[in-house]
Design a protein around this motif. Structure first.
Motif, PDB file in Angstrom:
ATOM      1  N   CYS A  16      11.546 102.715 -24.817  1.00  0.00           N
ATOM      2  CA  CYS A  16      11.948 101.895 -25.959  1.00  0.00           C
ATOM      3  C   CYS A  16      12.042 102.559 -27.231  1.00  0.00           C
ATOM      4  O   CYS A  16      12.897 102.533 -27.943  1.00  0.00           O
ATOM      5  CB  CYS A  16      11.075 100.619 -26.012  1.00  0.00           C
ATOM      6  SG  CYS A  16      11.101  99.446 -24.834  1.00  0.00           S
ATOM      7  N   ALA A  19      15.147 104.653 -27.968  1.00  0.00           N
ATOM      8  CA  ALA A  19      16.312 103.626 -28.384  1.00  0.00           C
ATOM      9  C   ALA A  19      16.158 103.388 -30.047  1.00  0.00           C
ATOM     10  O   ALA A  19      17.117 102.972 -30.614  1.00  0.00           O
ATOM     11  CB  ALA A  19      16.236 102.270 -27.815  1.00  0.00           C
ATOM     12  N   GLN A  20      14.944 103.681 -30.773  1.00  0.00           N
ATOM     13  CA  GLN A  20      14.670 103.318 -31.978  1.00  0.00           C
ATOM     14  C   GLN A  20      15.132 104.575 -32.982  1.00  0.00           C
ATOM     15  O   GLN A  20      15.247 105.659 -32.610  1.00  0.00           O
ATOM     16  CB  GLN A  20      13.396 103.160 -32.177  1.00  0.00           C
ATOM     17  CG  GLN A  20      12.659 101.859 -31.525  1.00  0.00           C
ATOM     18  CD  GLN A  20      11.028 101.893 -31.460  1.00  0.00           C
ATOM     19  OE1 GLN A  20      10.516 102.617 -32.113  1.00  0.00           O
ATOM     20  NE2 GLN A  20      10.714 100.927 -31.109  1.00  0.00           N
ATOM     21  N   LYS A  21      15.656 104.073 -34.022  1.00  0.00           N
ATOM     22  CA  LYS A  21      15.881 104.983 -34.981  1.00  0.00           C
ATOM     23  C   LYS A  21      15.072 105.429 -35.944  1.00  0.00           C
ATOM     24  O   LYS A  21      14.577 104.447 -36.631  1.00  0.00           O
ATOM     25  CB  LYS A  21      17.318 104.512 -35.771  1.00  0.00           C
ATOM     26  CG  LYS A  21      18.463 104.584 -34.664  1.00  0.00           C
ATOM     27  CD  LYS A  21      19.973 104.047 -35.355  1.00  0.00           C
ATOM     28  CE  LYS A  21      20.913 103.994 -34.604  1.00  0.00           C
ATOM     29  NZ  LYS A  21      22.069 103.499 -35.268  1.00  0.00           N
ATOM     30  N   SER A  50      20.532 109.618 -24.826  1.00  0.00           N
ATOM     31  CA  SER A  50      20.393 108.627 -25.933  1.00  0.00           C
ATOM     32  C   SER A  50      21.405 107.801 -25.623  1.00  0.00           C
ATOM     33  O   SER A  50      21.297 106.558 -26.271  1.00  0.00           O
ATOM     34  CB  SER A  50      21.049 109.703 -27.156  1.00  0.00           C
ATOM     35  OG  SER A  50      22.270 110.339 -27.198  1.00  0.00           O
ATOM     36  N   SER A  51      22.331 107.591 -24.612  1.00  0.00           N
ATOM     37  CA  SER A  51      23.089 106.504 -24.471  1.00  0.00           C
ATOM     38  C   SER A  51      22.315 105.378 -23.879  1.00  0.00           C
ATOM     39  O   SER A  51      22.887 104.189 -23.785  1.00  0.00           O
ATOM     40  CB  SER A  51      24.381 106.883 -23.622  1.00  0.00           C
ATOM     41  OG  SER A  51      23.907 107.496 -22.405  1.00  0.00           O
ATOM     42  N   TRP A  52      21.137 105.744 -23.487  1.00  0.00           N
ATOM     43  CA  TRP A  52      20.375 104.577 -22.772  1.00  0.00           C
ATOM     44  C   TRP A  52      19.776 103.799 -23.786  1.00  0.00           C
ATOM     45  O   TRP A  52      19.165 104.200 -25.008  1.00  0.00           O
ATOM     46  CB  TRP A  52      19.366 105.049 -21.943  1.00  0.00           C
ATOM     47  CG  TRP A  52      18.499 104.133 -21.133  1.00  0.00           C
ATOM     48  CD1 TRP A  52      18.786 103.340 -19.993  1.00  0.00           C
ATOM     49  CD2 TRP A  52      17.600 103.280 -21.456  1.00  0.00           C
ATOM     50  NE1 TRP A  52      17.960 102.466 -19.586  1.00  0.00           N
ATOM     51  CE2 TRP A  52      17.067 102.357 -20.611  1.00  0.00           C
ATOM     52  CE3 TRP A  52      16.769 103.530 -22.573  1.00  0.00           C
ATOM     53  CZ2 TRP A  52      16.064 101.515 -20.717  1.00  0.00           C
ATOM     54  CZ3 TRP A  52      15.621 102.354 -22.808  1.00  0.00           C
ATOM     55  CH2 TRP A  52      15.213 101.616 -21.570  1.00  0.00           C
ATOM     56  N   THR A  53      19.765 102.279 -23.662  1.00  0.00           N
ATOM     57  CA  THR A  53      19.020 101.435 -24.448  1.00  0.00           C
ATOM     58  C   THR A  53      18.252 100.555 -23.532  1.00  0.00           C
ATOM     59  O   THR A  53      18.591 100.443 -22.274  1.00  0.00           O
ATOM     60  CB  THR A  53      20.022 100.720 -25.068  1.00  0.00           C
ATOM     61  OG1 THR A  53      21.073  99.851 -24.441  1.00  0.00           O
ATOM     62  CG2 THR A  53      20.712 101.510 -26.273  1.00  0.00           C
ATOM     63  N   SER A  56      20.338  98.214 -21.586  1.00  0.00           N
ATOM     64  CA  SER A  56      21.540  98.847 -20.888  1.00  0.00           C
ATOM     65  C   SER A  56      21.323  98.753 -19.456  1.00  0.00           C
ATOM     66  O   SER A  56      20.352  98.738 -18.745  1.00  0.00           O
ATOM     67  CB  SER A  56      21.524 100.342 -21.298  1.00  0.00           C
ATOM     68  OG  SER A  56      22.584 101.088 -20.700  1.00  0.00           O
TER      69      SER A  56
END
Length: 406
Positions: A16, A19-21, A50-53, A56
Motif C-alpha cells: 500500500c 501506491a502512496q505519494k 509503480s504501475s501497481w495499486t 489493481s
C-alpha cells in the motif's frame, strides 16, 4: 552493507505504501520470513512496479536475485529502463525479490568441502554445502510466501553472480522447472574440484530442458598474456575459475538436442566484479527477445489482428495471459491518427479502452480520434471521461477550447 531507504512494514502495508505519494523515491520494501528449513529469520527486499495499486488486477513475473544486498538497486533500475515508458517495452514490468545473505558460503555452495592443511580449522569452510537446503527454502517457503502476498505471475527468473552463479547452475541442472529462466554470471564452477561441472556434463546429455532458458556471462579473469583459447590448456589454480566456466559453456553448446534455449557471451572488458550489471541487461534482452511489439519493424496488414496475435504468442511463451501494454497500443493508434488512417486508429484505441477502462490516457486518445473526425460532441464526451479519472491541464485545455467554440 548499504541500507535501503525504505519503509519496513508488513507485506500488505508495504504494498500500500508503494501506491502512496510522498516526498521519497522508493524502489521497494523490506519484508521478512521465518524459515523453518534454515532455522532463521530471513529478510527479503521486494520491488513491485509503480504501475501497481492496491485495487489493481495487474500481476507481474518475478526475478529472484541472489546476493540481493549487492545487486538490488541495479537490477531494479535495469528492469525499469527496459519495461517502462514509450518505446521501452523490451521486457515486461517485473517484481524483483532480493535475497540478502546471512551465511553466504553456506547457502550458495552445493557441496561441503573440508579445508586443506594448514587450514584444517578454517571457520569459513565449516558451514559449506548448504546449497540444497537453501534451494528448498526458496522452493517451499520463499516462493509460496511471495505468491501469497504479492501480485505475481507464474513466470520466474533466477539471477546470481559468482557463488550465486554457481547456485543458479545447480538449480538449472538439478531443479530445472523451479524457474523458467536462469541468469548465471561468472559462476564459481571451480568449487569442490569442479564437482557440479562434472555432474552437469552428464545431465545435459540426458535431460529434456524444453521451455527453459539459460544465459551465461563470462568475465575476463585471464592472466596477462593469455586469451580464451590458450587458457584452456593451462593447469594452474589461478586460471581454474575461467577454465571451468569455458568448459561449462562448451558442454552446453555440445548438447543441442536437449531443448535448452541458451546463449553465452565473453565480456573481455569486464572483470569478475564489474560484470553483473551488463550481463543482467543482456540476459533480459535474450530471455524476452520476442516480447516487444515494434510496429516499425512489422508490415502491418491488419494492425488489430497483428497486435492481438503478437501478444497471444507472448502469452504462450510466458505461460500466462499478456494484455497488449497500454503505452504500446496508444502509440500505435496515435501513429495511425497522424497518418490519417482513421479506421485503423479507431480499432486500436477501442482495444485500449476495453483493456484499460480505468486509465485517463485511453479516453484522452480516443477523444483525439473523434476530434480529428470532426465529431466534437463525442470528443468532448471522452475528454470528460479522461478528466473524471485524472485531472490534467492538457485535457482541461481541450475541453475549454471545445466549449468556447459552441
Amino acid at each position: 552493507m548499504k541500507k535501503l531507504i525504505l519503509s519496513v512494514f508488513t507485506a500488505f502495508f508495504s504494498l500500500c505504501a508503494l501506491a502512496q505519494k510522498d516526498n521519497r523515491v522508493t524502489i521497494g520494501t523490506i519484508d521478512s520470513i521465518q524459515s523453518k528449513i534454515l532455522n532463521e529469520q530471513r529478510k527479503i527486499w521486494v520491488h513491485v512496479p509503480s504501475s501497481w495499486t492496491p485495487d489493481s488486477k495487474q500481476r507481474y513475473p518475478v526475478l529472484y536475485l541472489l546476493d540481493g544486498e549487492d545487486h538490488f538497486y541495479s537490477v531494479v533500475g535495469i528492469i525499469q529502463h527496459l519495461s517502462q515508458g514509450i518505446g521501452n517495452t523490451i521486457c515486461p514490468e517485473m517484481m524483483v525479490v532480493g535475497i540478502p545473505n546471512t551465511d553466504r558460503i553456506r547457502d550458495l555452495t552445493p557441496t561441503h568441502v573440508n579445508p586443506a592443511p594448514p587450514y584444517t580449522d578454517s571457520l569459513m569452510l565449516k558451514t559449506t554445502g548448504g546449497g540444497e537446503r537453501f534451494v528448498s527454502f526458496i522452493e517451499k517457503e520463499l516462493i509460496p510466501h511471495i505468491d501469497s502476498l504479492y501480485p505475481t505471475q507464474p513466470y520466474k527468473i533466477l539471477n546470481g553472480h559468482s557463488f550465486g552463479g554457481l547456485t543458479v547452475m545447480n538449480v538449472a541442472i538439478n531443479h530445472t522447472k523451479l524457474f523458467n529462466s536462469y541468469i548465471s554470471i561468472d559462476p564459481s564452477m571451480w568449487w569442490d574440484e569442479m564437482n557440479l561441472l562434472k555432474t552437469t556434463k552428464n545431465v545435459l546429455r540426458e535431460k529434456d530442458f524444453s521451455g527453459t532458458a539459460v544465459y551465461l556471462g563470462i568475465a575476463n579473469t585471464l592472466r596477462e598474456g593469455m586469451d580464451i583459447s590458450t587458457v584452456r590448456s593451462d593447469t594452474t589454480k589461478r586460471t581454474r575459475h575461467i577454465r571451468s566456466i569455458l568448459n561449462l559453456d562448451q558442454y552446453i553448446k555440445e548438447e543441442k538436442q536437449n531443448g535448452l534455449r541458451y546463449e553465452s557471451k565473453y565480456y573481455g572488458n569486464e572483470d569478475h566484479g564489474s560484470i553483473p550489471l551488463i550481463v543482467t541487461y543482456d540476459a533480459l534482452r535474450f530471455i524476452f527477445d520476442k516480447y516487444r511489439f515494434n510496429p516499425a519493424r512489422k508490415n502491418l496488414t491488419d494492425p488489430t489482428i497483428d497486435l492481438i496475435k503478437h501478444y497471444q504468442e507472448v502469452s504462450k511463451m510466458l505461460g500466462y495471459q499478456v494484455t497488449p501494454p497500454e503505452d504500446v497500443t496508444n502509440e500505435l493508434g496515435s501513429d495511425f491518427l497522424k497518418q490519417k488512417q482513421y479506421a485503423k486508429a479507431e480499432e486500436i484505441f477501442k482495444i485500449n479502452v476495453t483493456n484499460y477502462p480505468e486509465s485517463d490516457l485511453v479516453y484522452d486518445s480516443y477523444g483525439d480520434y473523434f476530434l480529428a473526425m470532426g465529431n466534437k460532441s463525442k470528443a468532448l464526451e471522452y475528454f470528460k471521461k479522461s478528466l473524471s479519472i485524472k485531472e490534467t491541464p492538457m485535457v482541461r485545455k481541450k475541453i475549454n477550447t471545445l466549449l468556447s467554440r459552441k
